[in-house]
Design an enzyme around this catalytic site. Sequence first.
Site, PDB file in Angstrom:
ATOM      1  N   GLU A 177      26.028   5.452  20.557  1.00 30.23           N
ATOM      2  CA  GLU A 177      26.708   4.093  21.003  1.00 30.23           C
ATOM      3  C   GLU A 177      25.613   3.325  21.498  1.00 30.23           C
ATOM      4  O   GLU A 177      24.678   3.330  22.095  1.00 30.23           O
ATOM      5  CB  GLU A 177      27.274   4.663  22.657  1.00 30.23           C
ATOM      6  CG  GLU A 177      28.366   4.099  23.427  1.00 30.23           C
ATOM      7  CD  GLU A 177      27.760   2.794  24.009  1.00 30.23           C
ATOM      8  OE1 GLU A 177      27.863   1.755  23.368  1.00 30.23           O
ATOM      9  OE2 GLU A 177      27.187   2.741  24.980  1.00 30.23           O
ATOM     10  N   GLU A 181      22.590  -9.693  20.050  1.00 29.65           N
ATOM     11  CA  GLU A 181      23.058  -9.112  21.460  1.00 29.65           C
ATOM     12  C   GLU A 181      21.769  -9.861  22.362  1.00 29.65           C
ATOM     13  O   GLU A 181      20.651  -9.374  22.065  1.00 29.65           O
ATOM     14  CB  GLU A 181      23.048  -7.546  21.146  1.00 29.65           C
ATOM     15  CG  GLU A 181      23.467  -7.197  22.846  1.00 29.65           C
ATOM     16  CD  GLU A 181      23.338  -5.494  22.948  1.00 29.65           C
ATOM     17  OE1 GLU A 181      24.452  -5.076  23.394  1.00 29.65           O
ATOM     18  OE2 GLU A 181      22.903  -4.907  22.020  1.00 29.65           O
ATOM     19  N   LYS A 240      16.374  13.134  27.808  1.00 25.83           N
ATOM     20  CA  LYS A 240      15.324  12.219  27.684  1.00 25.83           C
ATOM     21  C   LYS A 240      15.709  10.836  28.304  1.00 25.83           C
ATOM     22  O   LYS A 240      16.757  10.312  27.919  1.00 25.83           O
ATOM     23  CB  LYS A 240      14.727  12.099  26.231  1.00 25.83           C
ATOM     24  CG  LYS A 240      13.595  11.288  26.383  1.00 25.83           C
ATOM     25  CD  LYS A 240      13.864   9.699  26.135  1.00 25.83           C
ATOM     26  CE  LYS A 240      12.791   8.783  26.483  1.00 25.83           C
ATOM     27  NZ  LYS A 240      12.976   7.474  26.454  1.00 25.83           N
ATOM     28  N   CYS A 259      26.135  -3.246  27.209  1.00 23.57           N
ATOM     29  CA  CYS A 259      26.639  -3.267  25.723  1.00 23.57           C
ATOM     30  C   CYS A 259      28.217  -3.823  25.765  1.00 23.57           C
ATOM     31  O   CYS A 259      28.359  -4.234  24.472  1.00 23.57           O
ATOM     32  CB  CYS A 259      26.655  -1.854  25.046  1.00 23.57           C
ATOM     33  SG  CYS A 259      27.371  -0.583  25.954  1.00 23.57           S
TER      34      CYS A 259
END
Length: 479
Positions: A252, A386, A178, A286
Amino acid sequence: MITYDKLYIGGQWTEPAKKDLLEVRSPHDRSLVGLAAEATKPDVDLAVAAAREAFDNGSWPRLAPAERHEVLTRFNKLYAQRAEEIADLTTAENGSTRWFTGWTSAALPQQTDAFLRAAAELPWEEELPQPEGATGRILVRREPVGVVAAVIPWNAPHQSALVKIVPALLAGCTVVLKTSPENALVTLLLGEILTAAGVPEGVVSILPADRKTSEYLISHPGIDKIAFTGSTGAGRTIAAIAGQQLKRVSLELGGKSAAIVLEDADLDAMVEGLKFLSFGNNGESCVAHSRILVHRSRYDEAVAKLKDLVESLTVGDPMNPDTFIGPMVRADQQQRVRSYIETGISEGARLVTGGPEVPTGLEAGYYVTPTLFADVDNSMRIAQEEIFGPVLVVIPFDDDDHAVRIANDSPYGLSGGVWTADETRALKIARNIRTGTFSVNGAPYSFDAPFGGFKNSGIGREFGTTGLGQYIEYKTIVG
């Protein structure tokens, strides 16, 4: 203009249930890049059914590992032949600069090579030695985990896809991938390469879709394992669903990595390294080293050099080879980053350069001015959350123990690094940082070594033998 008006379901180009095609537009100037089919729940049902049939009754899981290895080796060669085309399309779709997508597309065959090496060396079935006096034998088999739902983000579409598809297929799994709507074109292109490589029908499906469709997929009873890359918030939701259904899961997730600059560091080398470690992929990464911790004795000097770096970064059209920073992927992501910059100012951090204003002449795209904050307290939101954009914060420290405490004072634990002339000191610091990966003086990561995070940065590992193991179940046979 590129058009994919069908979905890749079970290796067949299939009419989608939703007839309206998705418009994929450039985040640089909003021009139309192409049209693509978008998956909805009926398409998920078809894809999972195809994967389930291929896994339960098809040939792929029952092939000898060497036969699957041959198919994936062929896939890797075909992929390398289209690397430039893939880089161009990725840049057009999500705004990643062409230097970055070119480097990534060229590196991904190396990532796949590491999985191929791991699969070739793994004992898929082995006999264990019996204790003295025991009779019979003990066989340990490594078998595929089953049907995998691989859910990936927009910022590195092929890296995130292949780090899941390749080990899953080598293990004998079937996969429903996906993907994000932003990358619908370049991810559907993968279907062409998979077919050309000889991946059998039913084994892989590729579904660009929204979040609701994604949740439907991961909740589907036909899925055995979820492999996800994305935000920590979405990861929590996926982990909860997996827990309720006792599905295998690997996640992750996000990061807020610290680069520790000791008093003996080569600041010029540090700045050159952080250019890529902090600002690669427009900061939408990331693993970005977004907290810069600097010893007080070098603090002012380091801030001045980082200011020069940030102001030197060329912002503009991501297709221009001279551009280092392109646009954010969407309007909401642009606004998110600009909002964090405003938050940093309101929190009392010193704005060294940059700011929330859109760069002049780039108002048509989703651009953000690269920004540097100094005199940041680690408790500030800009140091704890973040941002996922071209924003750095600089924090002073007094000694090594203080630096380690600041670096570890984070909900994340994905990456980080240290800059010093003293290797012994560097390794001592590295061993005390709670992150899954850590570099000394900007040393590159290896595709053979595990990659992943501590704390809120995820569950499980990717790359190499360890990453391959995420798609394996162990069976013990005694007799």
